[in-house]
Design an enzyme around this catalytic site. Structure first.
Site: not given
Length: 393
Positions: A80, A205
């Site tokens: 991303g 994450d």
């Protein structure tokens, strides 16, 4: 080399958009803070962050030259944030070097049209510019020049754990049981350090694509764009936006936005289960009833006799029944729905250290073990994990 940084997908909430959503973002109040006795102190302004780090500052032209003008065949991965490129620099001057000479680096270049952008670029500098541990990837420097924002890391020649578990190719060979336990221990040590009083950071994450491997299969955590300061001043959690990857994020965090170190422990349990089974946590290509790994595997994880039904077929004969059961039991503990029942990462490290010596089988009993696995397979009501290709996200 395969992808080092996986693509994140934004969604309002998996409860609204369905289980295909992998990247979630729900706005709540952000009240994170850091006390004065935590090391390192987290600066708040961009100037303070850049000045407080001991990172090398790179010029854009040097990095463009080092990566051969960001050529497509230099791409290591894409996420991303943007693409990651392989490059070469002189290890003394840090100037661009000819391909194949000097020091190999990984250069992550911000996609100017990306959704994550500058904030995560700065967050990575904030943490990796001050945190040092053998199981955290080393950030060498950054580039901030006009609209260009890049990060320069040490190169990890074995790529990501995700590729070794899920990508079928001649380059990415299936990891053995011993290597999987070694990688699990290294990643656990990295998380334990982040949770320690010295750092007091919640990673937020933890997933297979963010665990990178050096030439000796030592695991290092990468991609700190979503990391947060841990709770301070007697608070038990941080209230923040829900950010992460669907399937790996802890259920209480998804539901309330309350983030604790035990949220990372849940994510570790997910990854450990993926390592044991060779399956992705969410896989829509699987038959109905097997698409959610945790729901499918949980009934088999507490029995030494039934555990073989969910273990990765590619590591048959490499582990003892006791070792498999101990690893599975640890995963179950990490995946407890109530955070208070999950172990902390120091306890996880100790459990994995014990498995390093006791989890594998001796050569002379391998064939008998394979026969036992075959007999168990014949009686299993569920099919074993298949060896059909799974395309990485």
């Amino acid at each position: 080399m395969g992808s080092c940084f996986s693509v994140r997908i934004r969604a309002d909430s998996p409860r609204h958009n369905g289980s295909n959503s992998r990247y979630v973002s729900v706005d709540t109040k952000d009240t994170s803070s850091r006390s004065s006795n935590a090391i390192p102190l987290t600066p708040r302004s961009q100037g303070e962050i850049l000045e407080s780090s001991s990172l090398k500052t790179f010029g854009f032209i040097d990095l463009r030259t080092a990566t051969r003008n960001f050529r497509p065949d230099s791409v290591l991965g894409e996420g991303g944030f943007g693409c990651v490129f392989k490059g070469w620099i002189d290890e003394h001057t840090f100037k661009a070097a000819k391909p194949g000479t000097g020091m190999v680096i990984a250069v992550k270049r911000l996609n100017q049209e990306g959704l994550q952008g500058h904030k995560e670029w700065l967050t990575e500098i904030n943490y990796l510019g001050q945190l040092y541990h053998p199981n955290l990837v080393k950030l060498i420097g950054y580039c901030l020049e006009d609209e260009h924002r890049l990060l320069v890391y040490e190169f990890m020649p074995r790529g990501s754990l995700e590729n070794h578990l899920f990508r079928r190719s001649s380059y990415f060979q299936p990891l053995s049981w011993n290597l999987r336990m070694k990688v699990a221990l290294g990643a656990a040590k990295g998380l334990a350090y982040l949770h320690s009083p010295e750092a007091k950071v919640i990673y937020r994450d933890f997933k297979t694509s963010n665990i990178l491997l050096d030439k000796n299969y030592n695991a290092k955590l990468s991609d700190f764009g979503l990391a947060k300061d841990g709770p301070m001043d007697g608070k038990s959690y941080v209230s923040t936006r829900v950010m992460g990857t669907f399937g790996y994020a802890a259920p209480e965090y998804m539901a309330t936005g309350h983030l604790t170190a035990r949220s990372d422990v849940y994510s570790f349990g997910v990854v450990l289960l993926e390592m044991l089974t060779g399956r992705r946590v969410i896989d829509k290509n699987r038959p109905h009833g097997e698409q959610n790994l945790i729901e499918w595997a949980r009934p088999y994880l507490a029995s030494k006799r039934r555990i073989f039904r969910v273990m990765d077929a590619r590591i048959e004969g490499q582990y003892s029944p006791t070792g498999a059961l101990k690893a599975a039991t640890l995963a179950v503990k990490c995946l407890a729905l109530e955070p208070k029942y999950r172990p902390n990462m120091e306890e996880v490290v100790k459990a994995l250290e014990q498995l390093q010596d006791t989890g594998s089988v001796k050569t002379e009993v391998v064939q008998n073990h394979i026969l036992t696995c075959a007999e168990s397979r014949m009686a299993a009501p569920y099919p074993r994990p298949s060896a059909t290709p799974v395309v990485a996200a």
